[in-house]
Enzyme design. Structure first.
Site, PDB file in Angstrom:
ATOM      1  N   ILE A 100       0.880  -1.163   0.000  1.00  0.00           N
ATOM      2  CA  ILE A 100       0.000   0.000   0.000  1.00  0.00           C
ATOM      3  C   ILE A 100       0.920   1.216   0.000  1.00  0.00           C
ATOM      4  CG2 ILE A 100      -0.247  -0.208   2.518  1.00  0.00           C
ATOM      5  CD1 ILE A 100      -2.895   1.248   2.319  1.00  0.00           C
ATOM      6  N   SER A 101       0.736   2.107  -0.952  1.00  0.00           N
ATOM      7  CA  SER A 101       1.645   3.247  -1.126  1.00  0.00           C
ATOM      8  C   SER A 101       1.609   4.189   0.067  1.00  0.00           C
ATOM      9  CB  SER A 101       1.278   4.032  -2.387  1.00  0.00           C
ATOM     10  OG  SER A 101       1.437   3.246  -3.539  1.00  0.00           O
TER      11      SER A 101
END
Length: 239
Positions: free
Chosen positions: A64-65
């Site tokens: 997840i960025s």
């Protein structure tokens, strides 16, 4: 375990320090990131780290960025209310959720069916009803729903997939990391006319590989012929 009020405070602090504090001024971005609960999109056991300025691991070897990168990509894509947006590499669904608080309609593609199913259920449970998330090869885009005002690619490819350029509306923006699996530049491609595309180099980033017919060929490191190398007129990376 933090409670909901702790998460809400951490989310506000994250936006104030990591997003607004680093120069993002668009109120649509700031409001969207204050609204979406990132702790709901990370894997169990990582909730307390949800608002740190870092990417976090999720299933299938994906990530997840970090929040700032999500904000930077929205800003680069000039996303605004009324836009129709396509995201490639939906992962946990977090970025799509943030996009949905700004855009009119969000389509998202995730190549791992298990991740897509989990993200789809999560988004439904949280009430994000303007997101259509599918499993598939994102490098081909979603031609039946084109054209798109903004396309955001949350994975790094060896070149620019031709299909994604073709699915941009006139005036549309494509934001994509391009480079090797260890060094990438975030490019913004604007479709100025039917055949004229303008490219800007936003800066250095590092994403998981973009796998697919017009990306990295199933992890072999080969470049599929239907993607294009970055054009030479891109601006150099800032130092």
């Amino acid at each position: 375990m933090l409670d909901l009020s702790d998460f809400a405070r951490a989310r506000r602090h994250m936006v104030d320090t990591q997003i607004a504090g680093r120069g993002v001024r668009d109120p649509h971005i700031l409001d969207a990131m204050r609204e979406v609960p990132r702790e709901a999109f990370v894997d169990e056991g990582y909730e307390e780290f949800a608002y740190e300025d870092s990417s976090l691991p999720i299933a299938e070897g994906q990530t997840i960025s970090q929040p700032y990168v999500v904000a930077m990509m929205i800003e680069a894509g000039e996303m605004k209310p009324g836009d129709t947006v396509l995201e490639i590499g939906a992962g946990s669904g977090y970025a799509a959720a943030v996009f949905s608080r700004i855009a009119h309609q969000v389509f998202a593609i995730e190549r791992h069916p298990s991740l897509a199913a989990t993200a789809r259920n999560r988004l439904r449970d949280l009430g994000y009803d303007n997101i259509d998330l599918r499993a598939g090869d994102g490098t081909k885009g979603l031609p039946e729903k084109a054209p798109f005002d903004v396309i955001v690619v949350s994975a790094g490819g060896p070149g620019i997939p031709v299909a994604l350029k073709e699915q941009l509306a006139i005036g549309g923006r494509l934001v994509i990391p391009v480079g090797t699996e260890r060094s990438q530049a975030l490019l913004k491609i604007t479709r100025a006319s039917e055949s004229d595309f303008r490219t800007e180099n936003i800066g250095a980033v590092l994403f998981v590989p973009l796998i697919g017919e017009q990306g990295w060929n199933g992890g072999t490191g080969s470049l599929h012929h239907r993607s294009e190398a970055p054009p030479s007129r891109s601006r150099p990376l800032p130092t």
